[in-house]
Design an enzyme around this catalytic site. Structure first.
Site, PDB file in Angstrom:
ATOM      1  N   GLU A 106       0.845  -1.200   0.000  1.00 48.88           N
ATOM      2  CA  GLU A 106       0.000   0.000   0.000  1.00 48.88           C
ATOM      3  C   GLU A 106       0.877   1.246   0.000  1.00 48.88           C
ATOM      4  O   GLU A 106       2.097   1.151   0.197  1.00 48.88           O
ATOM      5  CB  GLU A 106      -0.935  -0.012   1.218  1.00 48.88           C
ATOM      6  CG  GLU A 106      -2.001  -1.099   1.107  1.00 48.88           C
ATOM      7  CD  GLU A 106      -2.948  -1.163   2.288  1.00 48.88           C
ATOM      8  OE1 GLU A 106      -2.822  -0.361   3.216  1.00 48.88           O
ATOM      9  OE2 GLU A 106      -3.824  -2.035   2.263  1.00 48.88           O
ATOM     10  N   HIS A 108      -9.081   9.585   2.632  1.00 49.59           N
ATOM     11  CA  HIS A 108      -8.642   8.489   1.765  1.00 49.59           C
ATOM     12  C   HIS A 108      -8.829   8.968   0.326  1.00 49.59           C
ATOM     13  O   HIS A 108      -9.883   9.496  -0.021  1.00 49.59           O
ATOM     14  CB  HIS A 108      -9.461   7.225   2.028  1.00 49.59           C
ATOM     15  CG  HIS A 108      -8.816   5.989   1.473  1.00 49.59           C
ATOM     16  ND1 HIS A 108      -8.690   5.768   0.123  1.00 49.59           N
ATOM     17  CD2 HIS A 108      -8.241   4.923   2.085  1.00 49.59           C
ATOM     18  CE1 HIS A 108      -8.073   4.608  -0.070  1.00 49.59           C
ATOM     19  NE2 HIS A 108      -7.786   4.078   1.109  1.00 49.59           N
ATOM     20  N   ARG A 146      -0.792   8.925   1.578  1.00 48.17           N
ATOM     21  CA  ARG A 146      -2.173   9.353   1.341  1.00 48.17           C
ATOM     22  C   ARG A 146      -2.405  10.858   1.311  1.00 48.17           C
ATOM     23  O   ARG A 146      -3.233  11.348   0.553  1.00 48.17           O
ATOM     24  CB  ARG A 146      -3.046   8.799   2.467  1.00 48.17           C
ATOM     25  CG  ARG A 146      -3.765   7.620   2.012  1.00 48.17           C
ATOM     26  CD  ARG A 146      -4.558   7.062   3.112  1.00 48.17           C
ATOM     27  NE  ARG A 146      -4.465   5.628   2.928  1.00 48.17           N
ATOM     28  CZ  ARG A 146      -4.968   4.741   3.734  1.00 48.17           C
ATOM     29  NH1 ARG A 146      -5.590   5.136   4.813  1.00 48.17           N
ATOM     30  NH2 ARG A 146      -4.852   3.479   3.480  1.00 48.17           N
ATOM     31  N   HIS A 163     -11.588   9.670   6.262  1.00 47.24           N
ATOM     32  CA  HIS A 163     -11.353   8.242   6.457  1.00 47.24           C
ATOM     33  C   HIS A 163     -10.888   7.896   7.864  1.00 47.24           C
ATOM     34  O   HIS A 163     -11.368   6.932   8.462  1.00 47.24           O
ATOM     35  CB  HIS A 163     -10.292   7.809   5.447  1.00 47.24           C
ATOM     36  CG  HIS A 163      -9.948   6.358   5.464  1.00 47.24           C
ATOM     37  ND1 HIS A 163     -10.869   5.378   5.172  1.00 47.24           N
ATOM     38  CD2 HIS A 163      -8.787   5.703   5.727  1.00 47.24           C
ATOM     39  CE1 HIS A 163     -10.286   4.180   5.250  1.00 47.24           C
ATOM     40  NE2 HIS A 163      -9.039   4.354   5.598  1.00 47.24           N
ATOM     41  N   ARG A 190      -1.271   9.019   9.034  1.00 54.81           N
ATOM     42  CA  ARG A 190      -1.112   7.578   9.291  1.00 54.81           C
ATOM     43  C   ARG A 190      -0.641   6.835   8.044  1.00 54.81           C
ATOM     44  O   ARG A 190      -1.181   7.030   6.956  1.00 54.81           O
ATOM     45  CB  ARG A 190      -2.450   6.986   9.745  1.00 54.81           C
ATOM     46  CG  ARG A 190      -2.420   5.484   9.918  1.00 54.81           C
ATOM     47  CD  ARG A 190      -3.760   4.999  10.396  1.00 54.81           C
ATOM     48  NE  ARG A 190      -4.788   5.179   9.403  1.00 54.81           N
ATOM     49  CZ  ARG A 190      -5.233   4.225   8.593  1.00 54.81           C
ATOM     50  NH1 ARG A 190      -4.737   3.008   8.669  1.00 54.81           N
ATOM     51  NH2 ARG A 190      -6.196   4.474   7.731  1.00 54.81           N
TER      52      ARG A 190
HETATM   53  P1  FAD Z   1     -14.121   0.515  15.422  1.00 51.91           P
HETATM   54  O1  FAD Z   1     -13.756  -0.698  14.694  1.00 51.91           O
HETATM   55  O2  FAD Z   1     -14.668   1.642  14.648  1.00 51.91           O
HETATM   56  O3  FAD Z   1     -15.164   0.113  16.549  1.00 51.91           O
HETATM   57  C1  FAD Z   1     -15.818   1.109  17.294  1.00 51.91           C
HETATM   58  C2  FAD Z   1     -16.932   0.458  18.073  1.00 51.91           C
HETATM   59  O4  FAD Z   1     -17.444   1.359  19.036  1.00 51.91           O
HETATM   60  C3  FAD Z   1     -18.113   0.030  17.226  1.00 51.91           C
HETATM   61  O5  FAD Z   1     -18.551  -1.223  17.702  1.00 51.91           O
HETATM   62  C4  FAD Z   1     -19.161   1.099  17.527  1.00 51.91           C
HETATM   63  O6  FAD Z   1     -20.483   0.682  17.349  1.00 51.91           O
HETATM   64  C5  FAD Z   1     -18.859   1.359  18.988  1.00 51.91           C
HETATM   65  N1  FAD Z   1     -19.309   2.649  19.496  1.00 51.91           N
HETATM   66  C6  FAD Z   1     -18.994   3.883  19.044  1.00 51.91           C
HETATM   67  N2  FAD Z   1     -19.580   4.813  19.814  1.00 51.91           N
HETATM   68  C7  FAD Z   1     -20.273   4.162  20.773  1.00 51.91           C
HETATM   69  C8  FAD Z   1     -21.099   4.573  21.855  1.00 51.91           C
HETATM   70  N3  FAD Z   1     -21.373   5.857  22.114  1.00 51.91           N
HETATM   71  N4  FAD Z   1     -21.654   3.613  22.644  1.00 51.91           N
HETATM   72  C9  FAD Z   1     -21.441   2.293  22.398  1.00 51.91           C
HETATM   73  N5  FAD Z   1     -20.684   1.856  21.369  1.00 51.91           N
HETATM   74  C10 FAD Z   1     -20.101   2.785  20.575  1.00 51.91           C
HETATM   75  N6  FAD Z   1      -7.089   0.292   8.906  1.00 51.91           N
HETATM   76  C11 FAD Z   1      -6.072  -0.572   8.643  1.00 51.91           C
HETATM   77  O7  FAD Z   1      -5.132  -0.668   9.427  1.00 51.91           O
HETATM   78  N7  FAD Z   1      -6.129  -1.355   7.531  1.00 51.91           N
HETATM   79  C12 FAD Z   1      -7.150  -1.303   6.640  1.00 51.91           C
HETATM   80  O8  FAD Z   1      -7.158  -2.027   5.673  1.00 51.91           O
HETATM   81  C13 FAD Z   1      -8.198  -0.388   6.871  1.00 51.91           C
HETATM   82  N8  FAD Z   1      -9.224  -0.263   5.999  1.00 51.91           N
HETATM   83  C14 FAD Z   1     -10.278   0.555   6.315  1.00 51.91           C
HETATM   84  C15 FAD Z   1     -11.369   0.614   5.456  1.00 51.91           C
HETATM   85  C16 FAD Z   1     -12.474   1.381   5.785  1.00 51.91           C
HETATM   86  C17 FAD Z   1     -13.656   1.438   4.852  1.00 51.91           C
HETATM   87  C18 FAD Z   1     -12.478   2.116   6.992  1.00 51.91           C
HETATM   88  C19 FAD Z   1     -13.669   2.936   7.369  1.00 51.91           C
HETATM   89  C20 FAD Z   1     -11.380   2.082   7.827  1.00 51.91           C
HETATM   90  C21 FAD Z   1     -10.270   1.317   7.499  1.00 51.91           C
HETATM   91  N9  FAD Z   1      -9.154   1.251   8.334  1.00 51.91           N
HETATM   92  C22 FAD Z   1      -8.137   0.388   8.055  1.00 51.91           C
HETATM   93  C23 FAD Z   1      -9.164   1.920   9.619  1.00 51.91           C
HETATM   94  C24 FAD Z   1      -9.511   0.872  10.690  1.00 51.91           C
HETATM   95  O9  FAD Z   1     -10.512   0.010  10.191  1.00 51.91           O
HETATM   96  C25 FAD Z   1      -9.981   1.489  11.975  1.00 51.91           C
HETATM   97  O10 FAD Z   1      -9.107   2.508  12.378  1.00 51.91           O
HETATM   98  C26 FAD Z   1     -10.049   0.450  13.078  1.00 51.91           C
HETATM   99  O11 FAD Z   1     -10.812  -0.644  12.649  1.00 51.91           O
HETATM  100  C27 FAD Z   1     -10.630   1.051  14.327  1.00 51.91           C
HETATM  101  O12 FAD Z   1     -10.863   0.024  15.239  1.00 51.91           O
HETATM  102  P2  FAD Z   1     -11.489   0.397  16.643  1.00 51.91           P
HETATM  103  O13 FAD Z   1     -11.669  -0.881  17.359  1.00 51.91           O
HETATM  104  O14 FAD Z   1     -10.684   1.458  17.267  1.00 51.91           O
HETATM  105  O15 FAD Z   1     -12.899   1.067  16.282  1.00 51.91           O
HETATM  106  C1  SIN Z   2      -7.382   0.631   2.305  1.00 50.65           C
HETATM  107  O1  SIN Z   2      -7.612  -0.552   2.118  1.00 50.65           O
HETATM  108  O2  SIN Z   2      -7.080   1.430   1.416  1.00 50.65           O
HETATM  109  C2  SIN Z   2      -7.480   1.157   3.688  1.00 50.65           C
HETATM  110  C3  SIN Z   2      -6.226   0.927   4.376  1.00 50.65           C
HETATM  111  C4  SIN Z   2      -6.129   1.785   5.598  1.00 50.65           C
HETATM  112  O3  SIN Z   2      -6.948   2.661   5.825  1.00 50.65           O
HETATM  113  O4  SIN Z   2      -5.165   1.576   6.333  1.00 50.65           O
END
Ligand code: FAD
Ligand code: SIN
Length: 542
Positions: A120, A243, A289, A350, A385
């Site tokens: 990437e 993104h 990015r 993103h 990032r």
């Molecule tokens: P999240 O996975 O967002 O989980 C948050 C949780 O908190 C959810 O369950 C939500 O419902 C809950 N929540 C929020 N507010 C409340 C509340 N008030 N009360 C109760 N529950 C609540 N990162 C990478 O490293 N590689 C990738 O390939 C990548 N691809 C991505 C693709 C997309 C489309 C997106 C959107 C992001 C991507 N990212 C990627 C970023 C990465 O997915 C996130 O940064 C990471 O998954 C965040 O994990 P988390 O556990 O911190 O939060």
């Molecule tokens: C992607 O697949 O382009 C998302 C990767 C990331 O947000 O780290």
């Protein structure tokens, strides 16, 4: 009757950070995972590209550290980068042991299966472990399956965390400590009180603060807003990552076209079909990015075109369909065959690089309150990032925060907590106020606090958000709370924090580009912007 639910550990959020932490602390006590929709619904669930970790034979920790520091534009905390990168492989192995299926390939000489490593933007090596293009879905599946077998863990779906309960808020003497949380049970429309010695914020990011985003609806910055209201220090919120390649289609809501598509040879082209990224960076379409998103923004503004193209038609159709099955199928539903046609793409909000300031063990400034994952600001990402470093950070820091919390459980009994005060609340009948303010904030953030900023636009945004917040405050206290109203209150707070941090940083660096301060100022090289409710707003040095 005691109406307080008591647990040893309360986890807010069921993405990778919350779930992987839960599995660890469940060895030590009773755990509640509070999540506002169904368990899998999270940013994690939509992750496509994968997890960056040094597992390739030709890779090294040094190279991953260097790439992360370079993407971070001088603002990463190098000690944190080094530890997260070095602990990555062990955490990824744990995921595999739990049953996570990463994509593999067959070694051409030994015929053994090895992990298929993707590439990437900003990475000098192939180091992205992935499950085709649905890595996040596979992570959630594996973690939730393991959680289901854990008797010490209870998941409360459709429960919305409203606010943290702290000793300072209750007027108790001594150092400030988190004692629990108020939670809206969405089905019953009542606010419950939960008490615990340890509360983990794992609520993810805030993409919904912007009109166009790759994030699902849950991403309303609730954790940052709650932590700010509780008095935690919030840092580096100006660094919102856009993104470069979100699908542009009137019916497509927030669909990402993974950076891995460019990693496998996809090329960005202008609306007229000309390649343009070579003019902006030696890594062309695979530049970091911030560079790619700004270049697209510039090309779109220059030509007045609604999008640019991402072209992967140069690769064999069979390869594209098997490497990116989800992207292929989804685009096909919108009438785009990506093996034959370029994909229309635009940048979209993103990832939140800043957040609740923590150390590497997830500790915030409030005793008993930890933050891990996208909600936290550890210093790994600096001003931008590196792709696929966020799932890595969440895994490593969840492990460390779990160890830390289990080693530091307070010996004291939980104190009694007051029930939620509904005040003079009656049912809201003016939903239009909520939806109007929701749209207004997201549009003004897109127009005034987007990829390219100016002081004037930031000040305009600040003034408008102040008025909106006053309106919301009135509404919030007058009416019965609903999740829509709570999310509106939170996006307004987060918008205010993004603007406040952006106004503090009088330079351009990484994701923060301000036409009034177009240069990077070396004096800001180690400074985080930060803001803390009531006590101080200012700048901290790393
Ligand atoms: P999240 O996975 O967002 O989980 C948050 C949780 O908190 C959810 O369950 C939500 O419902 C809950 N929540 C929020 N507010 C409340 C509340 N008030 N009360 C109760 N529950 C609540 N990162 C990478 O490293 N590689 C990738 O390939 C990548 N691809 C991505 C693709 C997309 C489309 C997106 C959107 C992001 C991507 N990212 C990627 C970023 C990465 O997915 C996130 O940064 C990471 O998954 C965040 O994990 P988390 O556990 O911190 O939060
Ligand atoms: C992607 O697949 O382009 C998302 C990767 C990331 O947000 O780290």
């Amino acid at each position: 009757m005691d109406q307080v639910s008591r647990f040893d550990f309360i986890i807010l959020g069921s993405g990778i950070a919350g779930l992987s932490y839960a599995l660890k602390v469940a060895q030590k006590g009773r755990v509640a995972i509070i999540t506002k929709k169904n368990s899998a619904e999270s940013n994690t669930n939509y992750a496509q590209g994968g997890i960056a970790a040094v597992v390739g034979k030709d890779d090294s920790f040094e190279m991953h550290v260097k790439d992360t520091l370079e993407a971070g534009a001088g603002l990463c905390r190098e000690d944190i980068v080094r530890r997260i990168v070095e602990e990555g492989p062990a955490r990824v192995n744990e995921l595999i042991e739990l049953g996570m299926n990463f994509s593999t390939e067959e070694d051409t000489t030994s015929h053994e299966k090895t992990l298929d490593l993707g590439r990437e933007g900003g990475h000098s090596k192939r180091r992205i472990l992935h499950a085709k293009d649905v890595t996040g879905r596979e992570i959630e599946r594996a973690l939730l399956k393991a959680i289901a077998a854990e008797p010490n863990i209870q998941i409360l779906e459709n429960h919305f965390a409203v606010d943290l309960i702290t000793s300072r808020k209750l007027g108790l003497a001594g150092a400030d400590r988190c004692l629990g949380v108020y939670v809206l049970d969405k089905a019953r429309q009542i606010v419950l009180t939960f008490a615990a010695n340890v509360v983990l914020l794992a609520t993810g990011g805030c993409g919904k603060v912007y009109l166009y985003t790759t994030n699902p609806d849950i991403a309303t910055g609730d954790g940052v807003a709650m932590a700010y209201r509780a008095g935690a220090r919030i840092s580096n919120m100006e660094f919102i990552q856009f993104h470069p390649t979100c699908l542009y289609h009137p019916q497509a809501k927030s669909f990402l076209i993974s950076e891995a598509v460019r990693g496998e040879g996809g090329v960005l082209k202008t609306y007229d079909g000309a390649e343009f990224m070579q003019a902006y960076h030696p890594m062309a379409s695979l530049a970091p990015r911030d560079v790619v998103a700004r270049a697209i923004d510039k090309e779109m503004k220059r030509s007045g075109s609604p999008h640019v193209w991402l072209d992967i038609t140069g690769k064999p159709a069979r390869f594209v369909m098997s490497r990116f099955p989800n992207i292929y199928e989804t685009c096909l539903k919108f009438g785009i065959d990506i093996t034959k046609q370029p994909i229309p793409v635009v940048p979209a909000a993103h990832y939140q690089c800043g957040g609740v300031e923590t150390n590497i063990d997830g500790e915030t400034g409030i005793g008993g309150l930890y933050a891990v994952g996208e909600v936290a600001c550890t210093g790994l990402h600096g001003a931008n990032r590196l792709a696929s470093n966020s799932l890595l950070e969440a895994l490593v820091c969840a492990h460390r925060a779990a160890d830390h919390a289990m080693d530091h459980l307070p010996a004291t009994e939980l104190v009694g907590l007051p029930p939620w005060e509904p005040g003079t609340a009656t049912n809201a009948d003016e939903m239009v106020v909520i939806s109007h303010n929701w749209d207004e904030i997201r549009r003004l953030m897109w127009d005034y606090v987007g990829i390219v900023r100016t002081q004037r636009r930031l000040q305009r945004a600040q003034a408008r958000i102040k008025n909106l917040k006053a309106e919301i405050r009135e509404y919030y206290w007058d009416f019965f709370v609903t999740s829509d109203l709570l999310e509106l209150r939170n996006i307004a707070t987060v918008a205010e924090l993004i603007v406040a941090c952006a106004l503090q940083r009088e330079e351009s660096r990484g994701l923060h580009y301000n036409l009034d301060f177009p240069d990077t100022n070396p004096a800001w090289a180690t400074r985080f912007t930060s803001i803390q409710r009531s006590w101080s707003a200012g700048v901290t040095s790393s």
